[in-house]
Design a protein around this motif. Structure first.
Motif, PDB file in Angstrom:
ATOM      1  N   GLU A 279       0.808  -1.209   0.000  1.00  0.00           N
ATOM      2  CA  GLU A 279       0.000   0.000   0.000  1.00  0.00           C
ATOM      3  C   GLU A 279       0.846   1.267   0.000  1.00  0.00           C
ATOM      4  OE1 GLU A 279      -2.517  -0.409   3.380  1.00  0.00           O
ATOM      5  OE2 GLU A 279      -4.049  -1.524   2.293  1.00  0.00           O
ATOM      6  N   MET A 280       2.099   1.183   0.440  1.00  0.00           N
ATOM      7  CA  MET A 280       2.958   2.350   0.500  1.00  0.00           C
ATOM      8  C   MET A 280       4.144   2.250  -0.456  1.00  0.00           C
ATOM      9  SD  MET A 280       4.208   1.445   4.353  1.00  0.00           S
ATOM     10  CE  MET A 280       5.586   2.556   4.494  1.00  0.00           C
ATOM     11  N   SER A 281       4.235   1.178  -1.226  1.00  0.00           N
ATOM     12  CA  SER A 281       5.349   0.988  -2.142  1.00  0.00           C
ATOM     13  C   SER A 281       5.212   1.883  -3.366  1.00  0.00           C
ATOM     14  CB  SER A 281       5.409  -0.477  -2.584  1.00  0.00           C
ATOM     15  OG  SER A 281       6.428  -0.666  -3.553  1.00  0.00           O
ATOM     16  N   ILE A 282       6.302   2.546  -3.727  1.00  0.00           N
ATOM     17  CA  ILE A 282       6.339   3.353  -4.948  1.00  0.00           C
ATOM     18  C   ILE A 282       6.745   2.443  -6.092  1.00  0.00           C
ATOM     19  CG2 ILE A 282       7.466   5.282  -6.120  1.00  0.00           C
ATOM     20  CD1 ILE A 282       7.758   6.654  -3.436  1.00  0.00           C
ATOM     21  N   GLN A 283       5.772   2.128  -6.959  1.00  0.00           N
ATOM     22  CA  GLN A 283       6.049   1.222  -8.083  1.00  0.00           C
ATOM     23  C   GLN A 283       6.615   1.932  -9.301  1.00  0.00           C
ATOM     24  OE1 GLN A 283       3.729  -0.535  -5.373  1.00  0.00           O
ATOM     25  NE2 GLN A 283       2.426   0.555  -6.797  1.00  0.00           N
ATOM     26  N   LEU A 291       6.628  18.598 -12.165  1.00  0.00           N
ATOM     27  CA  LEU A 291       5.882  17.740 -11.252  1.00  0.00           C
ATOM     28  C   LEU A 291       6.394  16.318 -11.338  1.00  0.00           C
ATOM     29  CD1 LEU A 291       2.229  18.932 -12.059  1.00  0.00           C
ATOM     30  CD2 LEU A 291       3.641  19.665 -10.133  1.00  0.00           C
ATOM     31  N   ILE A 292       6.313  15.600 -10.217  1.00  0.00           N
ATOM     32  CA  ILE A 292       6.595  14.164 -10.186  1.00  0.00           C
ATOM     33  C   ILE A 292       5.288  13.452  -9.888  1.00  0.00           C
ATOM     34  CG2 ILE A 292       7.832  12.289  -9.042  1.00  0.00           C
ATOM     35  CD1 ILE A 292      10.000  14.289  -8.300  1.00  0.00           C
ATOM     36  N   LEU A 293       4.971  12.461 -10.701  1.00  0.00           N
ATOM     37  CA  LEU A 293       3.794  11.628 -10.460  1.00  0.00           C
ATOM     38  C   LEU A 293       4.276  10.269  -9.992  1.00  0.00           C
ATOM     39  CD1 LEU A 293       0.778  10.994 -10.576  1.00  0.00           C
ATOM     40  CD2 LEU A 293       1.045  10.545 -13.024  1.00  0.00           C
ATOM     41  N   ALA A 294       3.851   9.877  -8.792  1.00  0.00           N
ATOM     42  CA  ALA A 294       4.287   8.611  -8.196  1.00  0.00           C
ATOM     43  C   ALA A 294       3.113   7.655  -8.095  1.00  0.00           C
ATOM     44  CB  ALA A 294       4.882   8.853  -6.811  1.00  0.00           C
ATOM     45  N   ALA A 295       3.347   6.421  -8.515  1.00  0.00           N
ATOM     46  CA  ALA A 295       2.379   5.345  -8.296  1.00  0.00           C
ATOM     47  C   ALA A 295       2.693   4.729  -6.947  1.00  0.00           C
ATOM     48  CB  ALA A 295       2.487   4.304  -9.406  1.00  0.00           C
ATOM     49  N   VAL A 296       1.786   4.899  -5.981  1.00  0.00           N
ATOM     50  CA  VAL A 296       2.011   4.450  -4.604  1.00  0.00           C
ATOM     51  C   VAL A 296       0.896   3.486  -4.225  1.00  0.00           C
ATOM     52  CG1 VAL A 296       2.457   5.162  -2.229  1.00  0.00           C
ATOM     53  CG2 VAL A 296       3.007   6.713  -4.116  1.00  0.00           C
ATOM     54  N   GLY A 299      -2.716   4.025  -5.268  1.00  0.00           N
ATOM     55  CA  GLY A 299      -2.980   5.452  -5.329  1.00  0.00           C
ATOM     56  C   GLY A 299      -1.980   6.219  -6.172  1.00  0.00           C
ATOM     57  N   LEU A 300      -2.247   7.521  -6.311  1.00  0.00           N
ATOM     58  CA  LEU A 300      -1.407   8.430  -7.075  1.00  0.00           C
ATOM     59  C   LEU A 300      -1.036   9.626  -6.197  1.00  0.00           C
ATOM     60  CD1 LEU A 300      -3.392   8.456 -10.438  1.00  0.00           C
ATOM     61  CD2 LEU A 300      -1.244   7.268  -9.995  1.00  0.00           C
ATOM     62  N   LYS A 315      -5.880   8.600  -2.843  1.00  0.00           N
ATOM     63  CA  LYS A 315      -5.472   7.425  -2.069  1.00  0.00           C
ATOM     64  C   LYS A 315      -5.819   6.132  -2.790  1.00  0.00           C
ATOM     65  CE  LYS A 315      -6.140   4.993   2.304  1.00  0.00           C
ATOM     66  NZ  LYS A 315      -6.841   4.970   3.598  1.00  0.00           N
ATOM     67  N   VAL A 316      -7.021   6.047  -3.336  1.00  0.00           N
ATOM     68  CA  VAL A 316      -7.452   4.853  -4.073  1.00  0.00           C
ATOM     69  C   VAL A 316      -7.799   5.295  -5.490  1.00  0.00           C
ATOM     70  CG1 VAL A 316      -9.039   2.910  -4.181  1.00  0.00           C
ATOM     71  CG2 VAL A 316      -8.330   3.809  -1.956  1.00  0.00           C
ATOM     72  N   ALA A 317      -6.837   5.194  -6.385  1.00  0.00           N
ATOM     73  CA  ALA A 317      -7.058   5.562  -7.781  1.00  0.00           C
ATOM     74  C   ALA A 317      -7.472   4.361  -8.617  1.00  0.00           C
ATOM     75  CB  ALA A 317      -5.797   6.189  -8.356  1.00  0.00           C
ATOM     76  N   HIS A 318      -7.093   3.172  -8.158  1.00  0.00           N
ATOM     77  CA  HIS A 318      -7.425   1.926  -8.841  1.00  0.00           C
ATOM     78  C   HIS A 318      -7.807   0.878  -7.800  1.00  0.00           C
ATOM     79  CE1 HIS A 318      -6.042   2.852 -12.998  1.00  0.00           C
ATOM     80  NE2 HIS A 318      -5.250   3.720 -12.365  1.00  0.00           N
ATOM     81  N   ASP A 319      -8.302  -0.257  -8.285  1.00  0.00           N
ATOM     82  CA  ASP A 319      -8.671  -1.349  -7.387  1.00  0.00           C
ATOM     83  C   ASP A 319      -7.470  -2.171  -6.948  1.00  0.00           C
ATOM     84  OD1 ASP A 319     -11.311  -0.646  -7.594  1.00  0.00           O
ATOM     85  OD2 ASP A 319     -11.717  -1.991  -9.255  1.00  0.00           O
ATOM     86  N   SER A 320      -6.335  -1.998  -7.618  1.00  0.00           N
ATOM     87  CA  SER A 320      -5.127  -2.742  -7.274  1.00  0.00           C
ATOM     88  C   SER A 320      -3.916  -1.859  -7.555  1.00  0.00           C
ATOM     89  CB  SER A 320      -5.074  -4.053  -8.079  1.00  0.00           C
ATOM     90  OG  SER A 320      -4.062  -4.911  -7.582  1.00  0.00           O
TER      91      SER A 320
END
Length: 450
Positions: A279-283, A291-296, A299-300, A315-320
């Protein structure tokens, strides 16, 4: 080509979808209303690379590299030669005063490297029986060299001759590479970033030396990107985002993204919860220089480089887990996920009058900054006055498996690849209708029908 009617997506598996993210059929800001399914792979498609304005290459676990025309969806070439999955792919452009030619370099789990001509489909060069499989590739066009990373760092010439190498002592090996100023390279290896310097002597021989080791991350580094000429950034499995000076490699900003729950009876103090590591990992990290966009996790997280602050998040941008992201503009974003969705977002101001402060609003994240990673977190006061929201503006529904990544060809469309073995070419429906009308009128004129 199919006309695609966009609608709500049902939750996959046992994941319950949030109704907030069900955008429905009316998506006026989503131009991708036509799609074309591209078949040819027999396993997960993990990589896409743009060759030129009209071609891309796809690669994955079947060991195939396929070259596509993104205007027509035609498969132009099938590059066969690897016996196991592709682990890395990049383009390599050779330029002279007259011509410029782009080739493809691929790495595979079969412990080989190959150089391909995408025009003919021929394998021009191959190197077999490497010590280990290569995990990442980096092209240094200015020096006409390229670098492979894995259990060792290898520097190669344009004609596939090994120039020098450096052995690494890590179980994970090198997982990401970026180019830095002054002939330097940053390599992510487990929790560390190793800085190497290349030296080109007068006789054109090349040597490499490790000159610095950055050990400020507390967990494995999952993403490494250049922001601009003076900055680069790294993200870790523990949700750490660090901005680095590209010249002297000092930390310029440190953000630790923590998933937390609010403390009862308080609106400003946040109590550390027990988040799952994923849930907190930056993929993934991407940037437009500002700007920096991080997949966390799922969430985004949008971070402003200039003011060194978070400006928006969902916080919840996708289901996974989110696997890949892209900045379309300063206010428009795109992301794809393991849940099979591709989503478009817009950074918007919060509605006015502002909603009353609630324990759950800022309880999603905390934003800490220091020159060194902090110790175990304690109570923290959160003050993010400039925070904005991410509004879902488009949901591209077509894949049945995890969407690994995508590549934008601007007005020529968007290409996505997935674990369902497919590529999808997404097109602007209005533009395609206009082009078909023009083509029809042209044919009628040629036949004297007008």
């Amino acid at each position: 080509m199919l006309r695609w009617i966009l609608g709500g997506r049902e939750a996959q598996g046992s994941v319950e979808k949030s109704s907030v993210l069900c955008i429905g059929e009316e998506q006026p800001k989503n131009c991708f209303t036509e799609l074309q399914v591209l078949k040819g792979h027999f396993d997960i498609v993990r990589f896409l690379v743009q060759i030129d304005d009209f071609r891309c290459a796809s690669a994955g676990d079947d060991g195939l590299v396929l070259v596509w025309n993104v205007e027509t969806g035609e498969r132009l070439q099938a590059l066969r030669g690897h016996s196991q999955q592709i682990t890395a792919i990049t383009t390599f452009t050779c330029k002279n005063e007259v011509t410029s030619h782009t080739s493809l370099i691929t790495a595979s789990s079969d412990r080989s490297l190959s150089l391909w001509d995408p025009d003919t489909g021929n394998r021009v060069q191959t190197i077999k029986d490497l010590q280990s499989s290569v995990k990442c590739l980096l092209v240094l066009e200015r020096l006409c060299l390229w670098v492979s990373g894995g259990e060792e760092l290898c520097v190669w010439s344009g004609d596939f001759q090994l120039q020098c190498h450096k052995q690494n002592h890590s179980d994970t090996g090198i997982t990401a590479l970026i180019e830095l100023p002054k002939n330097c390279i940053a390599a992510a290896m487990d929790k560390q970033i190793l800085i190497y310097r290349l030296t080109v002597s007068t006789d054109s021989s090349v040597s490499v030396a490790e000159i610095c080791c950055l050990s400020d991350h507390q967990d494995q580094i999952r993403a490494l990107i250049n922001i601009n000429d003076g900055l680069f950034a790294s993200g870790s499995h523990a949700g750490e985002l660090i901005l680095w000076d590209s010249i002297d490699w000092n930390i310029l900003a440190y953000e630790h993204i923590l998933w937390e729950e609010s403390q009862a009876g308080s609106q400003t103090e946040i109590r550390l919860g027990a988040p799952k590591p994923s849930e907190m990992s930056i993929q993934h990290l991407t940037t437009n220089g500002k700007l920096i966009l991080a997949a966390v996790g799922s969430g985004l997280y949008v971070y402003n480089v200039q003011i060194k602050s978070v400006v928006a998040y969902k916080k919840v941008a996708h289901d996974s887990n989110v696997l890949h992201t892209m900045m379309l503009s300063d206010s428009e974003l795109m992301s794809c996920s393991e849940d099979g969705s591709v989503r478009m977002w817009e950074i918007q101001d919060l509605p006015l009058p502002a909603e009353p402060a609630s324990p759950g609003f800022f309880g999603m994240w905390t934003f800490g900054r220091s020159n060194k990673p902090p110790g175990p977190p304690s109570k923290k006061v959160v003050d993010v006055p400039t925070i904005r929201t991410l509004e879902l503006t488009g949901d591209l529904i077509g894949h049945s498996g995890a969407v690994q990544m995508f590549v934008s060809f601007e007005e020529n469309g968007l290409v996505t690849c997935s674990a369902d073995h497919l590529l999808i070419l997404w097109k602007n429906g209005d533009r395609q209708s206009h082009l078909r009308s023009l083509a029809l009128f042209q044919r009628l004129e040629e036949k004297g029908g007008l």
